[in-house]
Write an enzyme that holds these catalytic residues in place. Structure first.
Site, PDB file in Angstrom:
ATOM      1  N   CYS A 298       0.851  -1.183   0.000  1.00  0.00           N
ATOM      2  CA  CYS A 298       0.000   0.000   0.000  1.00  0.00           C
ATOM      3  C   CYS A 298       0.891   1.238   0.000  1.00  0.00           C
ATOM      4  O   CYS A 298       1.786   1.372   0.843  1.00  0.00           O
ATOM      5  CB  CYS A 298      -0.910  -0.003   1.231  1.00  0.00           C
ATOM      6  SG  CYS A 298      -1.904   1.499   1.416  1.00  0.00           S
TER       7      CYS A 298
ATOM      8  N   CYS B  82       0.576   3.342   3.479  1.00  0.00           N
ATOM      9  CA  CYS B  82       1.070   2.889   4.789  1.00  0.00           C
ATOM     10  C   CYS B  82       2.155   1.821   4.714  1.00  0.00           C
ATOM     11  O   CYS B  82       2.743   1.469   5.727  1.00  0.00           O
ATOM     12  CB  CYS B  82      -0.088   2.365   5.642  1.00  0.00           C
ATOM     13  SG  CYS B  82      -0.829   0.832   5.025  1.00  0.00           S
TER      14      CYS B  82
ATOM     15  N   CYS C 248      -7.394  -1.065   1.793  1.00  0.00           N
ATOM     16  CA  CYS C 248      -6.299  -1.525   2.643  1.00  0.00           C
ATOM     17  C   CYS C 248      -6.833  -1.655   4.060  1.00  0.00           C
ATOM     18  O   CYS C 248      -7.366  -0.698   4.628  1.00  0.00           O
ATOM     19  CB  CYS C 248      -5.141  -0.533   2.586  1.00  0.00           C
ATOM     20  SG  CYS C 248      -3.795  -0.923   3.742  1.00  0.00           S
TER      21      CYS C 248
ATOM     22  N   CYS D 133      -4.779   0.938   6.660  1.00  0.00           N
ATOM     23  CA  CYS D 133      -4.950   2.395   6.696  1.00  0.00           C
ATOM     24  C   CYS D 133      -6.257   2.859   6.088  1.00  0.00           C
ATOM     25  O   CYS D 133      -6.512   4.058   6.007  1.00  0.00           O
ATOM     26  CB  CYS D 133      -3.779   3.069   5.983  1.00  0.00           C
ATOM     27  SG  CYS D 133      -3.771   2.833   4.179  1.00  0.00           S
TER      28      CYS D 133
ATOM     29  N   CYS E  62      -9.035  -5.833  -9.125  1.00  0.00           N
ATOM     30  CA  CYS E  62      -8.669  -4.832 -10.124  1.00  0.00           C
ATOM     31  C   CYS E  62      -8.272  -3.553  -9.378  1.00  0.00           C
ATOM     32  O   CYS E  62      -9.139  -2.854  -8.834  1.00  0.00           O
ATOM     33  CB  CYS E  62      -9.853  -4.594 -11.057  1.00  0.00           C
ATOM     34  SG  CYS E  62      -9.475  -3.576 -12.491  1.00  0.00           S
TER      35      CYS E  62
END
Length: 247
Positions: free
Chosen positions: A81, A84, A130, A133, A153
């Site tokens: 991510c 984070c 995510c 975060c 996707c």
């Protein structure tokens, strides 16, 4: 008393040195950092992320298709991510979906992402965020390859890629997480809207076929007879889509 205090000090030094020589696994450190990041204000996110990353991760935007260099990544590694640093997906689960966005069929584990119902386009979709975060990543669909049948996707601008050759510790931590991976939890809030939508459409097309077949003359032209079966085919398709949501 002094001897006991001396022993306590020695024990404290041993514990501290052992934690230094054997630090916590990288993924544990990432999770701790991500938990702190989740409490950031919108202003802090703006200052931390690029304009494009902020638009996608915090405003749930979508990057243009075929705009991400991550589409072409094939080297073994981990996709993190961008907000984070949480490990989310690996190259081993990446595939070319032909959509123009980086696509995967399975995350690192069930704790890496969260799924939510999304009605922004009216039709129900399943959003991928995510879990660490709460950043928006993209959407997941039920037309992916085996063994999961899922297509995550994602927006490439919401991800960072780290090759295994560049960070062996991260690669080992991800392998450990994958070995103990739990399946991704699919909440009812994401399943029921799609199920209801597909069942309603299947029922409508089946009813349309029944009505048309009753009204169709026996001597109707072949083309008209063939066209009368279109609602039946559409009904079967949406019934199949409804069945897929129950997997």
């Amino acid at each position: 008393m002094a001897r006991a205090l001396h022993r306590c000090l020695l024990l404290s030094l041993v514990v501290r040195s052992s934690s230094f020589l054997n630090p916590a696994p990288r993924h544990a450190t990432l999770r701790l950092r991500a938990a702190v990041d989740k409490r950031r204000s919108d202003e802090e996110w703006r200052a931390t992320l690029s304009e494009d990353a902020y638009y996608v991760l915090r405003q749930e935007g979508t990057e243009p298709p075929r705009s991400s260099p991550l589409n072409d990544v094939t080297d073994p590694g981990t996709f993190l991510c961008k907000a984070c640093g949480e490990p989310l997906f690996t190259t081993a689960t990446k595939f070319d979906s032909g959509t123009g966005w980086p696509s995967f069929f399975d995350p690192v584990d069930g704790d890496a992402v969260e799924l939510r119902a999304d009605f922004k386009l009216v039709l129900p979709r399943t959003e991928v965020r995510c879990a660490a975060c709460d950043g928006h990543l993209g959407h997941v669909f039920d037309d992916g390859p085996r063994p999961t049948g899922c297509r995550y996707c994602l927006n490439g601008v919401a991800l960072n890629f780290v090759a295994d050759a560049d960070d062996a510790d991260l690669a080992a931590a991800v392998v450990a997480r994958e070995a103990a991976a739990a399946p991704v939890a699919k909440p009812l809030s994401t399943t029921l809207p799609s199920l209801a939508f597909n069942v309603a459409l299947a029922g409508a097309f089946f009813a349309s076929f029944a009505a048309r077949s009753d009204e169709l003359p026996a001597d109707a032209p072949v083309l008209q007879q063939a066209f009368a079966f279109f609602p039946l085919a559409a009904g079967v398709f949406y019934a199949y889509q409804a069945a897929k949501t129950l997997r």
